[in-house]
Scaffold this active site. Structure first.
Site, PDB file in Angstrom:
ATOM      1  N   ASN A  83     -13.480  11.413  -6.385  1.00  0.00           N
ATOM      2  CA  ASN A  83     -15.462  10.984  -6.056  1.00  0.00           C
ATOM      3  C   ASN A  83     -15.015  10.832  -4.766  1.00  0.00           C
ATOM      4  O   ASN A  83     -13.654  11.486  -4.462  1.00  0.00           O
ATOM      5  CB  ASN A  83     -14.912   8.785  -6.416  1.00  0.00           C
ATOM      6  CG  ASN A  83     -16.995   8.986  -6.253  1.00  0.00           C
ATOM      7  OD1 ASN A  83     -17.644   9.245  -5.822  1.00  0.00           O
ATOM      8  ND2 ASN A  83     -16.714   7.548  -7.310  1.00  0.00           N
ATOM      9  N   HIS A 113       6.989   9.440   9.070  1.00  0.00           N
ATOM     10  CA  HIS A 113       7.005   9.452  10.487  1.00  0.00           C
ATOM     11  C   HIS A 113       8.774   9.056  10.324  1.00  0.00           C
ATOM     12  O   HIS A 113       8.973   7.356  10.080  1.00  0.00           O
ATOM     13  CB  HIS A 113       5.547   8.834  11.483  1.00  0.00           C
ATOM     14  CG  HIS A 113       4.996   9.558  11.313  1.00  0.00           C
ATOM     15  ND1 HIS A 113       4.998  10.783  12.264  1.00  0.00           N
ATOM     16  CD2 HIS A 113       3.571   9.138  10.638  1.00  0.00           C
ATOM     17  CE1 HIS A 113       3.391  10.878  11.238  1.00  0.00           C
ATOM     18  NE2 HIS A 113       3.416   9.843  10.651  1.00  0.00           N
ATOM     19  N   THR A 163       3.608   1.008  -2.903  1.00  0.00           N
ATOM     20  CA  THR A 163       4.915   1.080  -1.976  1.00  0.00           C
ATOM     21  C   THR A 163       5.928   0.925  -3.197  1.00  0.00           C
ATOM     22  O   THR A 163       6.998   2.466  -2.171  1.00  0.00           O
ATOM     23  CB  THR A 163       5.336  -0.094  -1.068  1.00  0.00           C
ATOM     24  OG1 THR A 163       5.719  -0.740  -2.186  1.00  0.00           O
ATOM     25  CG2 THR A 163       4.277  -0.030  -0.134  1.00  0.00           C
ATOM     26  N   ARG A 178       1.880  -4.729  -6.959  1.00  0.00           N
ATOM     27  CA  ARG A 178       2.833  -5.100  -7.460  1.00  0.00           C
ATOM     28  C   ARG A 178       2.118  -5.524  -9.036  1.00  0.00           C
ATOM     29  O   ARG A 178       0.706  -5.180  -9.298  1.00  0.00           O
ATOM     30  CB  ARG A 178       3.070  -6.880  -7.459  1.00  0.00           C
ATOM     31  CG  ARG A 178       3.828  -6.724  -6.062  1.00  0.00           C
ATOM     32  CD  ARG A 178       4.096  -8.259  -5.727  1.00  0.00           C
ATOM     33  NE  ARG A 178       5.273  -8.310  -4.909  1.00  0.00           N
ATOM     34  CZ  ARG A 178       5.650  -7.833  -4.203  1.00  0.00           C
ATOM     35  NH1 ARG A 178       6.674  -7.001  -4.631  1.00  0.00           N
ATOM     36  NH2 ARG A 178       6.039  -8.654  -2.532  1.00  0.00           N
TER      37      ARG A 178
END
Length: 182
Positions: A83, A113, A163, A178
């Site tokens: 989209n 970074h 993550t 989660r």
């Protein structure tokens, strides 16, 4: 000697101000500009996208605007729907499997970074691949961070920040994302 581009793709610290990488980003920006000026059905649209991305499978529907760093590190399987306003920052490879649905404003971010100030001030970056399995649904505004793999048939809820790797068939949501019951 290893080039900055080779370091980038390998996940090693690299200098993004390297002239070759700057040229590559400018190339991608020109192609993004051209693609983002098109509308569905415009002649030549597919050719622009094919020139921008490393691989585009059959029957993909990619709504403009689309944003990338380099483009050539992106491989799209067949039957993908993406989209509006997705960001695929492909300093490392991004692979998206067949049959995926990707909501608006999804971000796939391979760039990372340094954690130490001196390295950040030196302008170094690193990047880690993102792999999205087959038949995955990434809800609107989901963010996939560097190095994450989302398994086949998984669902990532809208606005989630992923993550860690997502197992096949799992539904994840939240920040950080989660596993939830479907």
């Amino acid at each position: 000697m290893t080039s900055e581009k080779e370091k980038m793709i390998a996940g090693d610290p690299y200098d993004p101000s390297d002239p070759e990488l700057v040229r590559d980003r400018k190339r991608a920006q020109r192609l993004m500009r051209d693609y983002n000026q098109t509308v569905y059905g415009d002649e030549g649209r597919g050719a622009i996208l094919a020139g921008l991305l490393g691989h585009v499978g059959e029957k993909c529907a990619i709504r403009a605007p689309l944003y990338v760093d380099y483009g050539y590190n992106i491989a799209l399987g067949s039957g993908i729907f993406m989209n509006y306003s997705c960001y695929l920052l492909d300093c490392a490879p991004i692979v998206i499997g067949d049959g995926c649905d990707i909501g608006p404003f999804v971000q796939l971010l391979t760039a990372d970074h340094p954690r130490d100030v001196a390295s950040r001030k030196a302008g170094l970056e690193s990047a880690y691949p993102i792999v999205i399995g087959r038949d995955v649904w990434l809800g609107a505004g989901a963010i996939i961070l560097p190095g994450v793999t989302v398994g086949d048939a998984a669902i990532v809820g809208a606005g989630s920040v992923v993550t860690r790797d997502v197992p096949p068939g799992a539904t994840v949501m939240g920040n950080p994302a989660r596993i939830r019951d479907a």
